[in-house]
Design a protein around this motif. Structure first.
Motif, PDB file in Angstrom:
ATOM      1  N   PRO A 238       0.611  -1.465  -0.357  1.00  0.00           N
ATOM      2  CA  PRO A 238      -0.099  -0.061  -0.222  1.00  0.00           C
ATOM      3  C   PRO A 238       0.595   0.976   0.103  1.00  0.00           C
ATOM      4  O   PRO A 238       0.435   2.589  -0.486  1.00  0.00           O
ATOM      5  N   LEU A 239       2.136   1.120   0.446  1.00  0.00           N
ATOM      6  CA  LEU A 239       2.953   2.629   0.759  1.00  0.00           C
ATOM      7  C   LEU A 239       3.595   2.768  -0.736  1.00  0.00           C
ATOM      8  O   LEU A 239       3.928   4.148  -1.084  1.00  0.00           O
ATOM      9  N   LYS A 240       3.325   1.516  -1.451  1.00  0.00           N
ATOM     10  CA  LYS A 240       4.848   2.572  -2.601  1.00  0.00           C
ATOM     11  C   LYS A 240       3.358   2.834  -3.464  1.00  0.00           C
ATOM     12  O   LYS A 240       3.740   3.566  -4.308  1.00  0.00           O
ATOM     13  N   VAL A 241       2.287   1.982  -3.651  1.00  0.00           N
ATOM     14  CA  VAL A 241       1.536   2.823  -4.179  1.00  0.00           C
ATOM     15  C   VAL A 241       0.661   4.048  -4.109  1.00  0.00           C
ATOM     16  O   VAL A 241       0.593   5.238  -4.896  1.00  0.00           O
ATOM     17  N   LEU A 242       1.011   4.683  -2.566  1.00  0.00           N
ATOM     18  CA  LEU A 242       0.630   5.711  -1.712  1.00  0.00           C
ATOM     19  C   LEU A 242       1.364   7.068  -2.214  1.00  0.00           C
ATOM     20  O   LEU A 242       1.091   7.467  -2.944  1.00  0.00           O
ATOM     21  N   SER A 243       2.920   6.326  -2.607  1.00  0.00           N
ATOM     22  CA  SER A 243       4.116   6.928  -3.678  1.00  0.00           C
ATOM     23  C   SER A 243       3.636   7.367  -4.744  1.00  0.00           C
ATOM     24  O   SER A 243       3.593   8.658  -5.167  1.00  0.00           O
ATOM     25  N   GLN A 244       2.757   6.838  -5.349  1.00  0.00           N
ATOM     26  CA  GLN A 244       2.779   6.517  -6.963  1.00  0.00           C
ATOM     27  C   GLN A 244       1.314   8.341  -6.871  1.00  0.00           C
ATOM     28  O   GLN A 244       1.573   8.821  -8.300  1.00  0.00           O
ATOM     29  N   TYR A 245       0.615   7.565  -5.764  1.00  0.00           N
ATOM     30  CA  TYR A 245      -0.677   8.898  -5.887  1.00  0.00           C
ATOM     31  C   TYR A 245      -0.151  10.308  -5.755  1.00  0.00           C
ATOM     32  O   TYR A 245      -0.137  11.012  -6.438  1.00  0.00           O
ATOM     33  N   GLN A 246       0.933  10.081  -4.942  1.00  0.00           N
ATOM     34  CA  GLN A 246       1.327  11.321  -3.982  1.00  0.00           C
ATOM     35  C   GLN A 246       2.205  12.327  -4.967  1.00  0.00           C
ATOM     36  O   GLN A 246       2.744  12.819  -5.433  1.00  0.00           O
ATOM     37  N   ALA A 247       2.838  11.662  -6.276  1.00  0.00           N
ATOM     38  CA  ALA A 247       4.211  11.960  -6.927  1.00  0.00           C
ATOM     39  C   ALA A 247       2.869  12.359  -7.835  1.00  0.00           C
ATOM     40  O   ALA A 247       3.613  13.648  -8.671  1.00  0.00           O
ATOM     41  N   ARG A 248       1.859  12.415  -8.487  1.00  0.00           N
ATOM     42  CA  ARG A 248       0.661  12.943  -8.659  1.00  0.00           C
ATOM     43  C   ARG A 248       0.512  13.906  -8.569  1.00  0.00           C
ATOM     44  O   ARG A 248      -0.744  13.889  -9.348  1.00  0.00           O
ATOM     45  N   ASP A 249       0.210  14.202  -7.182  1.00  0.00           N
ATOM     46  CA  ASP A 249      -0.653  14.533  -6.247  1.00  0.00           C
ATOM     47  C   ASP A 249      -1.772  14.901  -6.244  1.00  0.00           C
ATOM     48  O   ASP A 249      -2.673  15.793  -6.849  1.00  0.00           O
ATOM     49  N   GLN A 250      -2.113  13.179  -6.379  1.00  0.00           N
ATOM     50  CA  GLN A 250      -3.367  13.555  -6.172  1.00  0.00           C
ATOM     51  C   GLN A 250      -4.344  12.263  -5.367  1.00  0.00           C
ATOM     52  O   GLN A 250      -4.867  11.199  -5.264  1.00  0.00           O
ATOM     53  N   TRP A 251      -3.658  12.681  -3.935  1.00  0.00           N
ATOM     54  CA  TRP A 251      -3.795  12.493  -2.916  1.00  0.00           C
ATOM     55  C   TRP A 251      -4.362  13.673  -1.579  1.00  0.00           C
ATOM     56  O   TRP A 251      -3.023  14.621  -1.504  1.00  0.00           O
ATOM     57  N   CYS A 252      -4.988  13.734  -0.700  1.00  0.00           N
ATOM     58  CA  CYS A 252      -5.494  14.214  -0.030  1.00  0.00           C
ATOM     59  C   CYS A 252      -5.953  14.052   1.191  1.00  0.00           C
ATOM     60  O   CYS A 252      -5.704  14.621   2.810  1.00  0.00           O
ATOM     61  N   LEU A 253      -5.475  12.212   1.573  1.00  0.00           N
ATOM     62  CA  LEU A 253      -6.277  11.690   3.062  1.00  0.00           C
ATOM     63  C   LEU A 253      -4.952  11.403   4.334  1.00  0.00           C
ATOM     64  O   LEU A 253      -4.992  11.160   4.962  1.00  0.00           O
ATOM     65  N   GLY A 254      -3.710  12.010   3.653  1.00  0.00           N
ATOM     66  CA  GLY A 254      -2.052  12.130   4.551  1.00  0.00           C
ATOM     67  C   GLY A 254      -1.825  11.083   3.944  1.00  0.00           C
ATOM     68  O   GLY A 254      -1.934   9.706   4.148  1.00  0.00           O
ATOM     69  N   GLU A 255      -0.195  10.539   5.365  1.00  0.00           N
ATOM     70  CA  GLU A 255       0.413   9.046   5.609  1.00  0.00           C
ATOM     71  C   GLU A 255      -0.449   8.300   6.039  1.00  0.00           C
ATOM     72  O   GLU A 255      -1.568   8.437   6.990  1.00  0.00           O
ATOM     73  N   LEU A 256      -0.335   6.764   5.941  1.00  0.00           N
ATOM     74  CA  LEU A 256      -1.058   5.926   6.412  1.00  0.00           C
ATOM     75  C   LEU A 256       0.660   5.043   7.720  1.00  0.00           C
ATOM     76  O   LEU A 256       1.606   4.949   7.158  1.00  0.00           O
ATOM     77  N   LEU A 257      -0.444   4.905   8.563  1.00  0.00           N
ATOM     78  CA  LEU A 257       0.471   4.672   9.920  1.00  0.00           C
ATOM     79  C   LEU A 257       0.627   3.007  10.196  1.00  0.00           C
ATOM     80  O   LEU A 257      -0.662   3.256  10.496  1.00  0.00           O
ATOM     81  N   ASP A 258       1.638   2.824  10.412  1.00  0.00           N
ATOM     82  CA  ASP A 258       1.056   1.472  11.415  1.00  0.00           C
ATOM     83  C   ASP A 258      -0.457   1.050  12.151  1.00  0.00           C
ATOM     84  O   ASP A 258      -0.275   1.928  13.064  1.00  0.00           O
ATOM     85  N   GLY A 259      -1.219  -0.183  12.496  1.00  0.00           N
ATOM     86  CA  GLY A 259      -2.246   0.132  13.088  1.00  0.00           C
ATOM     87  C   GLY A 259      -3.285   1.156  12.628  1.00  0.00           C
ATOM     88  O   GLY A 259      -4.328   1.118  12.666  1.00  0.00           O
ATOM     89  N   HIS A 260      -3.127   1.440  11.574  1.00  0.00           N
ATOM     90  CA  HIS A 260      -3.803   2.484  11.135  1.00  0.00           C
ATOM     91  C   HIS A 260      -4.586   2.448   9.649  1.00  0.00           C
ATOM     92  O   HIS A 260      -3.739   1.353   9.170  1.00  0.00           O
ATOM     93  N   GLU A 261      -5.644   2.873   9.184  1.00  0.00           N
ATOM     94  CA  GLU A 261      -6.293   2.937   7.886  1.00  0.00           C
ATOM     95  C   GLU A 261      -6.839   4.211   7.659  1.00  0.00           C
ATOM     96  O   GLU A 261      -7.130   4.888   8.663  1.00  0.00           O
ATOM     97  N   PHE A 262      -7.762   4.013   6.085  1.00  0.00           N
ATOM     98  CA  PHE A 262      -7.495   5.895   5.562  1.00  0.00           C
ATOM     99  C   PHE A 262      -9.228   5.413   5.621  1.00  0.00           C
ATOM    100  O   PHE A 262      -9.428   4.552   6.020  1.00  0.00           O
ATOM    101  N   LEU A 263      -9.570   7.157   5.918  1.00  0.00           N
ATOM    102  CA  LEU A 263     -10.877   6.816   6.797  1.00  0.00           C
ATOM    103  C   LEU A 263     -11.374   7.617   4.968  1.00  0.00           C
ATOM    104  O   LEU A 263     -10.769   9.152   4.895  1.00  0.00           O
ATOM    105  N   ALA A 264     -12.290   6.522   4.193  1.00  0.00           N
ATOM    106  CA  ALA A 264     -12.814   7.701   2.926  1.00  0.00           C
ATOM    107  C   ALA A 264     -14.403   7.768   3.586  1.00  0.00           C
ATOM    108  O   ALA A 264     -14.367   6.922   3.250  1.00  0.00           O
ATOM    109  N   ILE A 265     -14.987   9.388   3.702  1.00  0.00           N
ATOM    110  CA  ILE A 265     -16.293   9.377   3.175  1.00  0.00           C
ATOM    111  C   ILE A 265     -16.879  10.066   2.370  1.00  0.00           C
ATOM    112  O   ILE A 265     -16.459  11.034   1.878  1.00  0.00           O
TER     113      ILE A 265
END
Length: 287
Positions: A238-265
């Motif tokens: 997931p972090l590898k994929v996240l870095s691709q979104y961030q490199a394209r400026d296509q992400w706004c939910l922040g970083e992914l921490l251990d024991g955490h999951e993104f919240l999308a609503i």
């Protein structure tokens, strides 16, 4: 008045994904919770166990059975507990692929969702989304979620959400809401996340702890919209994929921490006549 629409009872064919094998056939099937057999649950559990991922370094803090580096396992009974505890309000979409005529259709993806009322609105929440790694990047996750729109339980749903450690799952949900993952209405999440989770019939959602700058004044972890689920899975992919979104400026939910999951609503159509009023969780009454 629009006449009622009867949900499909047979396999639902959706547009072909561009990278499907030339001779393969595939289908999507929608089932309401009380139509889901134990056999189907067991096959879904097997798909999860083979494709969800591995336990991370801190997994041993969960139990003696969660061993770092081992596959995250699921059983049919546990799947029923987590995703099918309210069958009359639950929908399952399954994706079957048949590569040749010598073998029957194989389950390659599934999505569970539960619907509940939130004030005057209706929430549709994706509780599990799994796609076989052999058929990743073929729009299957997107199509699994889109299929929910064909079931009557989702008629009138005007908020959709999920918690996931994978950016692609959040992106698929954004497409469901006809939105863009980089332009999520963060203020909507800030106002409604607490109330939506508190009114959920799903126990692990009610127990989830909101994290990130949307919910914590002194947060400096880089998280923006997350929940602390104590689900310590390995985040390498997931972090590898996240870095691709961030490199394209296509992400706004922040970083992914251990024991955490993104919240999308996401708020979606149909839009309620009056604004959605946040519902504040009530503190338990002391006896």
């Amino acid at each position: 008045m629009r006449p009622p629409i009867t949900p499909p009872t047979n396999h639902l064919a959706l547009p072909s994904c561009p990278t499907s094998p030339g001779k393969a056939t595939f289908s999507y099937k929608i089932s309401v919770g009380n139509e889901i057999s134990d056999d189907v649950l067991n096959v879904c559990a097997e798909l999860f166990s083979s494709n969800y991922g591995f336990w991370g370094k801190q997994a041993s803090t969960i139990s003696k059975y969660t061993i770092p580096g081992k596959n995250v396992k699921m059983t049919g009974a546990r799947l029923q507990e987590q995703c099918l505890s309210h069958p009359e309000h639950t929908v399952l979409v399954t994706y079957y692929l048949q590569v040749n005529t010598l073998e029957g259709p194989q389950l390659k993806g599934h999505a569970f969702a539960t619907v509940w009322d939130y004030g005057q609105t209706k929430v549709g929440w994706v509780t599990q989304l799994v796609v076989d790694e052999q058929v990743h990047q073929r729009y299957i996750a997107t199509q699994l979620l889109q299929a929910f729109k064909f079931h009557t339980l989702f008629f009138g749903v005007n908020i959709v959400g999920l918690v996931s450690s994978h950016p692609a799952a959040c992106n698929a949900l954004a497409k469901y809401a006809a939105g863009n993952i980089k332009d999520i209405n963060l203020n909507f999440i800030r106002k409604h996340a607490s109330g939506i989770l508190a009114t959920s019939p799903i126990s692990y959602l009610r127990a989830a702890q909101l994290r990130g700058t949307l919910f914590e004044d002194d947060c400096d972890s880089g998280a923006i919209s997350s929940v602390f689920t104590k689900f310590y899975v390995d985040h390498t992919e997931p972090l590898k994929v996240l870095s691709q979104y961030q490199a394209r400026d296509q992400w706004c939910l922040g970083e992914l921490l251990d024991g955490h999951e993104f919240l999308a609503i996401f708020p979606i159509s149909p839009v309620p006549v009056s604004p959605i009023t946040p519902i504040e969780p009530q503190s338990p009454t002391k006896s």
